[in-house]
Design a protein around this motif. Structure first.
Motif, PDB file in Angstrom:
ATOM      1  N   ALA A  17       0.831  -1.204   0.000  1.00 35.96           N
ATOM      2  CA  ALA A  17       0.000   0.000   0.000  1.00 35.96           C
ATOM      3  C   ALA A  17       0.865   1.253   0.000  1.00 35.96           C
ATOM      4  O   ALA A  17       0.606   2.216  -0.730  1.00 35.96           O
ATOM      5  N   MET A  18       1.922   1.243   0.807  1.00 37.30           N
ATOM      6  CA  MET A  18       2.834   2.387   0.852  1.00 37.30           C
ATOM      7  C   MET A  18       3.530   2.572  -0.492  1.00 37.30           C
ATOM      8  O   MET A  18       3.703   3.698  -0.965  1.00 37.30           O
ATOM      9  N   SER A  19       3.905   1.467  -1.109  1.00 34.46           N
ATOM     10  CA  SER A  19       4.558   1.512  -2.410  1.00 34.46           C
ATOM     11  C   SER A  19       3.632   2.119  -3.465  1.00 34.46           C
ATOM     12  O   SER A  19       4.053   2.929  -4.290  1.00 34.46           O
ATOM     13  N   SER A  20       2.345   1.727  -3.406  1.00 27.06           N
ATOM     14  CA  SER A  20       1.370   2.237  -4.380  1.00 27.06           C
ATOM     15  C   SER A  20       1.177   3.740  -4.246  1.00 27.06           C
ATOM     16  O   SER A  20       1.032   4.455  -5.240  1.00 27.06           O
ATOM     17  N   LEU A  21       1.173   4.234  -3.000  1.00 20.69           N
ATOM     18  CA  LEU A  21       0.909   5.653  -2.763  1.00 20.69           C
ATOM     19  C   LEU A  21       2.147   6.531  -2.887  1.00 20.69           C
ATOM     20  O   LEU A  21       2.034   7.743  -3.039  1.00 20.69           O
ATOM     21  N   THR A  22       3.327   5.933  -2.834  1.00 26.74           N
ATOM     22  CA  THR A  22       4.569   6.718  -2.913  1.00 26.74           C
ATOM     23  C   THR A  22       5.371   6.441  -4.183  1.00 26.74           C
ATOM     24  O   THR A  22       6.331   7.144  -4.483  1.00 26.74           O
ATOM     25  N   ASN A  23       4.983   5.373  -4.920  1.00 23.63           N
ATOM     26  CA  ASN A  23       5.728   4.924  -6.101  1.00 23.63           C
ATOM     27  C   ASN A  23       7.155   4.493  -5.757  1.00 23.63           C
ATOM     28  O   ASN A  23       8.050   4.550  -6.605  1.00 23.63           O
ATOM     29  N   LEU A  24       7.363   4.076  -4.496  1.00 24.73           N
ATOM     30  CA  LEU A  24       8.661   3.560  -4.090  1.00 24.73           C
ATOM     31  C   LEU A  24       8.640   2.032  -4.138  1.00 24.73           C
ATOM     32  O   LEU A  24       7.616   1.406  -3.848  1.00 24.73           O
ATOM     33  N   ASN A  25       9.773   1.450  -4.492  1.00 21.94           N
ATOM     34  CA  ASN A  25       9.899  -0.006  -4.499  1.00 21.94           C
ATOM     35  C   ASN A  25      10.333  -0.456  -3.103  1.00 21.94           C
ATOM     36  O   ASN A  25      11.451  -0.190  -2.681  1.00 21.94           O
ATOM     37  N   ILE A  26       9.421  -1.110  -2.358  1.00 24.28           N
ATOM     38  CA  ILE A  26       9.682  -1.500  -0.966  1.00 24.28           C
ATOM     39  C   ILE A  26       9.283  -2.961  -0.781  1.00 24.28           C
ATOM     40  O   ILE A  26       8.179  -3.352  -1.158  1.00 24.28           O
ATOM     41  N   MET A  27      10.155  -3.761  -0.166  1.00 26.32           N
ATOM     42  CA  MET A  27       9.876  -5.187   0.017  1.00 26.32           C
ATOM     43  C   MET A  27      10.289  -5.636   1.419  1.00 26.32           C
ATOM     44  O   MET A  27      11.305  -5.183   1.943  1.00 26.32           O
ATOM     45  N   PRO A  28       9.497  -6.562   2.035  1.00 27.03           N
ATOM     46  CA  PRO A  28       9.890  -7.100   3.343  1.00 27.03           C
ATOM     47  C   PRO A  28      10.794  -8.318   3.175  1.00 27.03           C
ATOM     48  O   PRO A  28      10.746  -9.011   2.157  1.00 27.03           O
ATOM     49  N   SER A  29      11.612  -8.589   4.193  1.00 27.72           N
ATOM     50  CA  SER A  29      12.444  -9.793   4.208  1.00 27.72           C
ATOM     51  C   SER A  29      11.691 -10.926   4.911  1.00 27.72           C
ATOM     52  O   SER A  29      10.547 -10.759   5.355  1.00 27.72           O
ATOM     53  N   VAL A  30      12.318 -12.073   5.039  1.00 26.74           N
ATOM     54  CA  VAL A  30      11.734 -13.202   5.761  1.00 26.74           C
ATOM     55  C   VAL A  30      11.618 -12.836   7.245  1.00 26.74           C
ATOM     56  O   VAL A  30      12.553 -12.271   7.821  1.00 26.74           O
ATOM     57  N   PRO A  31      10.468 -13.126   7.887  1.00 26.07           N
ATOM     58  CA  PRO A  31      10.273 -12.706   9.279  1.00 26.07           C
ATOM     59  C   PRO A  31      10.989 -13.591  10.297  1.00 26.07           C
ATOM     60  O   PRO A  31      11.181 -14.785  10.078  1.00 26.07           O
ATOM     61  N   ASP A  32      11.380 -12.969  11.416  1.00 23.11           N
ATOM     62  CA  ASP A  32      11.851 -13.677  12.609  1.00 23.11           C
ATOM     63  C   ASP A  32      10.831 -13.429  13.713  1.00 23.11           C
ATOM     64  O   ASP A  32      10.146 -12.401  13.718  1.00 23.11           O
ATOM     65  N   ILE A  33      10.733 -14.368  14.663  1.00 22.62           N
ATOM     66  CA  ILE A  33       9.755 -14.230  15.738  1.00 22.62           C
ATOM     67  C   ILE A  33      10.443 -14.404  17.081  1.00 22.62           C
ATOM     68  O   ILE A  33      11.403 -15.187  17.199  1.00 22.62           O
ATOM     69  N   ALA A  34       9.990 -13.642  18.080  1.00 26.61           N
ATOM     70  CA  ALA A  34      10.558 -13.732  19.421  1.00 26.61           C
ATOM     71  C   ALA A  34       9.442 -13.616  20.446  1.00 26.61           C
ATOM     72  O   ALA A  34       8.448 -12.916  20.230  1.00 26.61           O
ATOM     73  N   ILE A  35       9.590 -14.329  21.568  1.00 31.49           N
ATOM     74  CA  ILE A  35       8.666 -14.230  22.696  1.00 31.49           C
ATOM     75  C   ILE A  35       9.467 -13.683  23.874  1.00 31.49           C
ATOM     76  O   ILE A  35      10.432 -14.299  24.316  1.00 31.49           O
ATOM     77  N   ASP A  36       9.079 -12.502  24.378  1.00 32.01           N
ATOM     78  CA  ASP A  36       9.848 -11.877  25.456  1.00 32.01           C
ATOM     79  C   ASP A  36       9.003 -10.761  26.060  1.00 32.01           C
ATOM     80  O   ASP A  36       7.897 -10.475  25.586  1.00 32.01           O
ATOM     81  N   MET A  37       9.536 -10.110  27.100  1.00 27.52           N
ATOM     82  CA  MET A  37       8.859  -8.955  27.676  1.00 27.52           C
ATOM     83  C   MET A  37       8.918  -7.786  26.685  1.00 27.52           C
ATOM     84  O   MET A  37       9.868  -7.670  25.908  1.00 27.52           O
ATOM     85  N   ALA A  38       7.904  -6.932  26.743  1.00 29.27           N
ATOM     86  CA  ALA A  38       7.816  -5.818  25.798  1.00 29.27           C
ATOM     87  C   ALA A  38       9.071  -4.957  25.824  1.00 29.27           C
ATOM     88  O   ALA A  38       9.561  -4.528  24.777  1.00 29.27           O
ATOM     89  N   GLY A  39       9.608  -4.698  27.015  1.00 33.82           N
ATOM     90  CA  GLY A  39      10.803  -3.863  27.122  1.00 33.82           C
ATOM     91  C   GLY A  39      11.977  -4.443  26.369  1.00 33.82           C
ATOM     92  O   GLY A  39      12.725  -3.720  25.708  1.00 33.82           O
TER      93      GLY A  39
END
Length: 214
Positions: free
Chosen positions: A137-159
């Motif tokens: 959506a951001m790419s469509s509205l800004t005409n910028l080429n933006i891509m996410p990488s493969v996600p990592d996940i963590a379980i921990d305290m918010a801080g």
């Protein structure tokens, strides 16, 4: 989604007027609709996502928004590549993440067990779909080429989870733009916090593309 802004005379979050906030809210709306459609196809069931809420806050307020630095959360982190570079993080309170997994996998909503490998994989895919949808959506509205990488996940305290973006924010300022992501299933609602942390060089590119600066 939290969108950090550099605090100096050239690029300042205070320059974001109502029009720019509306543009960023529209990115959230388009991204949420696209994510709901993608999740529905993946799960073969309807997924409802509410209109995102957008507000400006100081980064030190983020842990309070999540329920405090000591609260247990799930954090899904992705890199951002292309014409913008940085990181994206999607954060869910631990019990909310359990409800969301149950909601999406068709399990009883009050069944709160430790996550198994399949459920953690599902959460990573949810983060991946959300990130891809919002960046598209951001790419469509800004005409910028933006891509996410493969996600990592963590379980921990918010801080602890927030310590990684806090280090990045410390280099450039302490004010962020917050966009809330809300999933709905009947009377059950699950709220997630989604934020984008562009690197220093990407701030000017993004704000120019959004028309905040010339």
């Amino acid at each position: 989604m939290l969108l950090g802004m550099e605090v100096d005379m050239t690029i300042n979050i205070e320059d974001l007027n109502n029009l720019h906030i509306d543009v960023l809210r529209e990115i959230g709306n388009i991204g949420a609709g696209s994510a709901a459609t993608a999740l529905a196809k993946m799960l073969n069931k309807k997924v409802n996502m509410d209109v995102p809420k957008v507000k400006v806050m100081e980064f030190k307020e983020v842990s309070e928004t999540l329920g405090g630095a000591e609260i247990l959360v799930i954090g899904i982190l992705l890199g951002v590549n292309g014409e913008l570079n940085g990181n994206i993080m999607f954060i869910l309170e631990y019990n909310a993440a359990q409800v969301l997994v149950n909601m999406l996998l068709g399990k009883p909503l009050d069944e709160l067990n430790d996550f198994n490998e399949l459920e953690l994989s599902a959460l990573k895919e949810i983060g991946n779909i959300l990130a891809g949808s919002y960046l598209s959506a951001m790419s469509s509205l800004t005409n910028l080429n933006i891509m996410p990488s493969v996600p990592d996940i963590a379980i921990d305290m918010a801080g602890a989870i927030l310590s990684v973006p806090a280090i990045e924010f410390g280099k450039i300022g302490d004010t962020v733009l917050y966009i809330e992501t809300e999933f709905l299933d009947g009377n059950t609602r699950v709220v997630g916090d989604f934020f984008l942390i562009p690197d220093v060089e990407s701030y000017e590119i993004l704000l120019k593309a959004l028309g905040v600066i010339s």
